[in-house]
Design an enzyme around this catalytic site. Structure first.
Site, PDB file in Angstrom:
ATOM      1  CD1 TRP A 180      -3.935   1.863   5.770  1.00 51.72           C
ATOM      2  CD2 TRP A 180      -6.021   2.626   5.914  1.00 51.72           C
ATOM      3  NE1 TRP A 180      -4.469   1.900   4.497  1.00 51.72           N
ATOM      4  CE2 TRP A 180      -5.742   2.362   4.571  1.00 51.72           C
ATOM      5  CE3 TRP A 180      -7.278   3.116   6.263  1.00 51.72           C
ATOM      6  CZ2 TRP A 180      -6.679   2.571   3.550  1.00 51.72           C
ATOM      7  CZ3 TRP A 180      -8.210   3.316   5.253  1.00 51.72           C
ATOM      8  CH2 TRP A 180      -7.903   3.053   3.919  1.00 51.72           C
ATOM      9  CD  GLU A 200      -8.215   7.439   5.131  1.00 49.12           C
ATOM     10  OE1 GLU A 200      -8.098   7.326   6.363  1.00 49.12           O
ATOM     11  OE2 GLU A 200      -7.306   7.156   4.337  1.00 49.12           O
ATOM     12  CE1 TYR A 215      -3.654   2.547   0.580  1.00 52.20           C
ATOM     13  CE2 TYR A 215      -2.409   3.226   2.512  1.00 52.20           C
ATOM     14  CZ  TYR A 215      -3.427   3.443   1.608  1.00 52.20           C
ATOM     15  OH  TYR A 215      -4.226   4.547   1.726  1.00 52.20           O
TER      16      TYR A 215
END
Length: 201
Positions: A59, A51, A29
């Protein structure tokens, strides 16, 4: 203060992009997505939604469930999610592929309805209008140089909330700005920083 780190491959990365047996997803990522410019109403709606779901969580928890989120929310196509009903919301509360948070699910469906009222391309234009000028912006050298919010993210969050969007506070807005390339917060010596700058053009 933590600057870039080097793994066995010798490539300098932001410390959060460090690969380990538990966090291997972060490396890909970091190297191929985070900070590169994202455009398109649906694509930005997806990032905004993810988000928001990340709020209060790590995350990596969201990243590993992204396929499940995409399946559950019709690929984050605004027009489709905007037609979700109360029955869909209840169905999502039983979906093990996502974070089953009633308020965040409701906010995502609400946000799709709000976004669906905008003209094509308007959400993209709106979000990107808050991108700060790159010229003269300090280049972070360590993670201590990064802030959780900025004046731009605060203004973006205020504008989105005024339009009816939910779960878009200044911190969430700035995380989206970082992820979608409105700012380049790769550290100065990170090998991805130059590619992000080139992509921003």
């Amino acid at each position: 203060m933590s600057g870039v780190v080097r793994e066995p491959d010798g490539v300098p990365r932001c410390p959060w992009g460090l690969e380990s047996a538990q966090m291997a997803d972060y490396r890909a990522y970091h190297d191929t997505e985070w900070g590169l410019p994202v455009h398109g109403d649906d694509a930005l709606f997806e990032r905004m939604s993810l988000e928001a779901f990340q709020s209060g969580l790590s995350w990596i928890t969201i990243l590993r469930r992204r396929p499940g989120f995409r399946a559950a929310f019709a690929g984050f196509r605004i027009a489709k999610v905007a037609r979700f009903t109360d029955a869909d919301a209840e169905r999502l509360l039983t979906d093990p592929g996502i974070i089953r948070n009633r308020a965040k699910i409701a906010a995502t469906i609400n946000n799709a309805k709000v976004a669906a009222e905008l003209a094509p391309g308007e959400l993209d234009d709106l979000i990107w209008s808050f991108a700060p000028a790159r010229a003269g912006r300090p280049v972070p050298r360590t993670v201590d140089d990064l802030q959780p919010t900025t004046p731009e993210s605060t203004a973006l969050a205020k504008d989105l909330k005024k339009r009816g969007f939910r779960f878009v506070g200044p911190t969430t807005a700035y995380a989206m700005m970082q992820a979608c390339g409105l700012v380049n917060d790769h550290l100065a010596e990170c090998h991805v920083r130059a590619a992000v700058e080139a992509a921003a053009g």
